[in-house]
Design a protein around this motif. Structure first.
Motif, PDB file in Angstrom:
ATOM      1  N   SER A   1       4.524   4.147  -8.046  1.00 26.29           N
ATOM      2  CA  SER A   1       4.042   3.743  -9.369  1.00 26.29           C
ATOM      3  C   SER A   1       4.859   2.575  -9.930  1.00 26.29           C
ATOM      4  O   SER A   1       4.300   1.674 -10.558  1.00 26.29           O
ATOM      5  CB  SER A   1       4.057   4.927 -10.339  1.00 26.29           C
TER       6      SER A   1
ATOM      7  N   LYS B   1       7.834  -2.610  -1.815  1.00 26.42           N
ATOM      8  CA  LYS B   1       7.357  -3.979  -2.013  1.00 26.42           C
ATOM      9  C   LYS B   1       7.473  -4.798  -0.726  1.00 26.42           C
ATOM     10  O   LYS B   1       6.582  -5.584  -0.403  1.00 26.42           O
ATOM     11  CB  LYS B   1       8.140  -4.652  -3.132  1.00 26.42           C
TER      12      LYS B   1
ATOM     13  N   ARG C   1      -0.143  -5.287  -6.884  1.00 26.86           N
ATOM     14  CA  ARG C   1      -0.954  -4.335  -7.653  1.00 26.86           C
ATOM     15  C   ARG C   1      -2.312  -4.063  -7.013  1.00 26.86           C
ATOM     16  O   ARG C   1      -2.762  -2.937  -6.947  1.00 26.86           O
ATOM     17  CB  ARG C   1      -1.132  -4.837  -9.072  1.00 26.86           C
TER      18      ARG C   1
ATOM     19  N   THR D   1      -5.131   5.058  -4.589  1.00 28.01           N
ATOM     20  CA  THR D   1      -3.758   5.553  -4.660  1.00 28.01           C
ATOM     21  C   THR D   1      -3.769   6.973  -5.199  1.00 28.01           C
ATOM     22  O   THR D   1      -4.466   7.260  -6.167  1.00 28.01           O
ATOM     23  CB  THR D   1      -2.900   4.671  -5.586  1.00 28.01           C
TER      24      THR D   1
ATOM     25  N   TYR E   1       4.043  -0.690  -7.822  1.00 34.82           N
ATOM     26  CA  TYR E   1       2.706  -1.224  -8.081  1.00 34.82           C
ATOM     27  C   TYR E   1       2.549  -1.814  -9.480  1.00 34.82           C
ATOM     28  O   TYR E   1       1.482  -2.298  -9.831  1.00 34.82           O
ATOM     29  CB  TYR E   1       1.639  -0.168  -7.785  1.00 34.82           C
TER      30      TYR E   1
END
Length: 99
Positions: free
Chosen positions: A76, A46, A85, A91, A79
């Motif tokens: 996963s 992040k 997102r 991806t 996101y």
């Protein structure tokens, strides 16, 4: 513990994208103790996206995100955050241990 993109992945990216591609990896302690390493990886992912997303011109640049094994799990989970997102154009996740 440091880690980098697999050499075959780097070779494939260079073959497809040439010198236009830049490969970044999420630096976190990818260890067997997933109770601590996965949350650390999610946080690091992040943070990296938070830094990079403001430097991207989405009209001319595409962002591809890939992860293998624990890296797939980290991506996963990271996101799921609505703030990041929509960051990636595509991806690809391999061998997600949580599924």
């Amino acid at each position: 513990m440091g880690h980098a993109a697999h050499p075959a992945f780097v070779e494939a990216v260079n073959m497809i994208c040439g010198d236009d591609a830049q490969i970044l990896h999420v630096e976190y302690p990818a260890e067997w103790d997933m109770e601590t390493s996965v949350p650390a990886g999610i946080k690091a992912c992040k943070e990296l996206v938070g830094v990079v997303k403001w430097q991207i011109d989405y009209t001319t640049q595409e962002v591809y995100v890939g992860g293998s094994s624990q890296g797939a799990w980290v991506i996963s989970e990271a996101y799921e955050d609505p703030e990041i997102r929509g960051f990636a154009t595509k991806t690809v996740l391999f061998g997600h241990p949580g599924l």
